[in-house]
Design a protein around this motif. Structure first.
Motif, short mmCIF file in Angstrom:
data_model
loop_
_atom_site.label_atom_id
_atom_site.label_comp_id
_atom_site.label_asym_id
_atom_site.label_seq_id
_atom_site.Cartn_x
_atom_site.Cartn_y
_atom_site.Cartn_z
N LEU A 291 4.94 4.74 0.79
CA LEU A 291 5.54 3.47 0.39
C LEU A 291 4.86 2.30 1.07
O LEU A 291 4.60 1.26 0.44
N LEU A 292 4.56 2.45 2.34
CA LEU A 292 3.89 1.37 3.07
C LEU A 292 2.49 1.12 2.50
O LEU A 292 2.06 -0.05 2.38
N MET A 293 1.79 2.17 2.13
CA MET A 293 0.46 2.00 1.53
C MET A 293 0.56 1.30 0.18
O MET A 293 -0.26 0.44 -0.15
N GLN A 294 1.58 1.62 -0.59
CA GLN A 294 1.78 0.95 -1.89
C GLN A 294 2.07 -0.53 -1.69
O GLN A 294 1.56 -1.39 -2.42
N ILE A 295 2.90 -0.85 -0.71
CA ILE A 295 3.21 -2.26 -0.42
C ILE A 295 1.96 -2.99 0.00
O ILE A 295 1.69 -4.12 -0.45
N ARG A 296 1.16 -2.36 0.86
CA ARG A 296 -0.09 -2.98 1.31
C ARG A 296 -1.01 -3.26 0.13
O ARG A 296 -1.56 -4.35 0.00
N ASP A 297 -1.15 -2.28 -0.78
CA ASP A 297 -2.01 -2.48 -1.94
C ASP A 297 -1.51 -3.59 -2.84
O ASP A 297 -2.30 -4.38 -3.36
N LEU A 298 -0.20 -3.66 -3.03
CA LEU A 298 0.36 -4.73 -3.86
C LEU A 298 0.13 -6.11 -3.23
O LEU A 298 -0.17 -7.09 -3.93
N LEU A 299 0.29 -6.19 -1.92
CA LEU A 299 0.05 -7.47 -1.23
C LEU A 299 -1.42 -7.88 -1.35
O LEU A 299 -1.72 -9.07 -1.53
N GLU A 300 -2.33 -6.95 -1.26
CA GLU A 300 -3.75 -7.27 -1.42
C GLU A 300 -4.06 -7.76 -2.82
O GLU A 300 -4.86 -8.69 -3.00
N LYS A 301 -3.43 -7.16 -3.80
CA LYS A 301 -3.64 -7.61 -5.19
C LYS A 301 -3.12 -9.03 -5.40
O LYS A 301 -3.70 -9.81 -6.13
#
Length: 135
Positions: free
Chosen positions: A122-132
């Motif tokens: 979940l944390l990795m998904q949040i990080r990827d969304l923030l980068e996008k």
């Protein structure tokens, strides 16, 4: 048409419901008599019966009338509800659920539990969304 009715009856839900209603009503009678012969006298030890036959604390209203809060009836209803619910659950619901699980295992039906993502995923998904969002 007869086959459809037979399938409906043999599905189990109708039979379970019919048995639960019959046993529940019979057991309710037993519980009510136990409560009226044991619990009501215990409550009557602490509260005097009013003129209307209700057992509970008595207060005088604004206009001088006597008002009784019928705790005996309330306690009786609560005990009856929990006793019937307890018996119906442990005598009907638990055995029927076990039976259905055994039948499913015999039939080879295995429910695959959904794999929940880990906290790290979940944390990795949040990080990827923030980068996008930044780009």
């Amino acid at each position: 048409m007869i086959k459809g009715f037979k399938d409906f009856i043999m599905r189990g839900n109708v039979i379970d419901l019919a048995v639960a209603v019959v046993i529940g009503s019979a057991f309710t009678t037993v519980v009510n008599s136990i409560v009226s012969s044991i619990i009501d006298p215990i409550v009557a030890l602490f509260y005097q019966e009013s003129a209307t036959g209700e057992i509970g604390p008595t207060f005088f209203g604004i206009y001088g009338q006597e008002v009784t809060f019928p705790l005996g009836d309330l306690i009786s209803a609560i005990i009856s509800f929990f006793a019937v619910a307890f018996v119906v659950y442990f005598v009907f619901v638990v055995p029927m659920n076990r039976w259905k699980e055994r039948q499913a295992r015999k039939a080879g039906v295995v429910e695959e539990a959904e794999k929940m993502p880990t906290e790290q995923d979940l944390l990795m998904q949040i990080r990827d969304l923030l980068e996008k969002q930044r780009t």
